[in-house]
Design an enzyme around this catalytic site. Structure first.
Site, mmCIF file in Angstrom:
data_model
loop_
_atom_site.group_PDB
_atom_site.id
_atom_site.type_symbol
_atom_site.label_atom_id
_atom_site.label_comp_id
_atom_site.label_asym_id
_atom_site.label_seq_id
_atom_site.Cartn_x
_atom_site.Cartn_y
_atom_site.Cartn_z
ATOM 1 N N TYR A 161 38.681 12.634 -29.673
ATOM 2 C CA TYR A 161 37.699 12.086 -28.745
ATOM 3 C C TYR A 161 36.259 12.119 -29.256
ATOM 4 O O TYR A 161 35.360 11.639 -28.575
ATOM 5 C CB TYR A 161 37.791 12.819 -27.402
ATOM 6 N N ASP B 265 46.887 -1.836 -9.295
ATOM 7 C CA ASP B 265 46.828 -2.725 -8.140
ATOM 8 C C ASP B 265 45.384 -3.075 -7.787
ATOM 9 O O ASP B 265 45.088 -4.214 -7.434
ATOM 10 C CB ASP B 265 47.522 -2.097 -6.932
ATOM 11 N N HIS C 213 39.778 2.801 -25.018
ATOM 12 C CA HIS C 213 40.229 4.179 -25.243
ATOM 13 C C HIS C 213 39.548 4.699 -26.495
ATOM 14 O O HIS C 213 39.520 4.011 -27.522
ATOM 15 C CB HIS C 213 41.748 4.243 -25.408
#
Length: 141
Positions: free
Chosen positions: A22, A86, A99
């Site tokens: 990260y 959704d 990402h």
């Protein structure tokens, strides 16, 4: 153009969490870079991060009337949250999935994205530069 940049669960721990995957930037440092990049591209960028899935869904719904595009890094929710999927499906706006780490080269469960098919672009494994690529893509639309 107003762009919401929505970061998900555990991204508040950047700089402390596995720098090999990260990076070493903290979330405030990352958001500072994103704002500078956005400004240079003529974008009005709103950065948000939460560890609460319901809040993340509310921000996506808010984007219906408050944004022209959305950059999402749902983090772990990427792999299983149909609630987030959704909510994103409701958006008639460009969506870019980002990402920091190369999720397609990591553990098997990280290779699944329930939101990828909704994204106009997915950027993975480019660290903070992935957000810059996302903003450049949106500015060019």
């Amino acid at each position: 153009m107003r762009v919401y940049v929505l970061n998900g669960v555990n991204l508040n721990m950047l700089g402390r969490r596995d720098p090999a995957h990260y990076g070493t930037l903290t979330l405030p440092e990352l958001e500072g870079r994103i704002r500078v990049w956005g400004e240079a591209l003529g974008l009005d960028v709103v950065c948000r991060q939460t560890n609460a899935e319901s809040e993340y869904v509310e921000w996506i719904q808010e984007a219906l009337d408050g944004a022209d595009a959305v950059v999402v890094n749902p983090a772990a929710w990427t792999h299983y949250s149909y609630a987030i999927r959704d909510a994103l499906e409701l958006l008639p706006l460009p969506i870019v999935e980002v990402h920091l780490s190369a999720v397609d080269q990591r553990e098997e469960f990280r290779r699944v994205s329930v939101v990828r098919d909704l994204a106009a672009l997915t950027v993975s494994g480019k660290g903070s530069d992935g957000y810059r690529e996302a903003l450049e893509f949106l500015a060019g639309r």
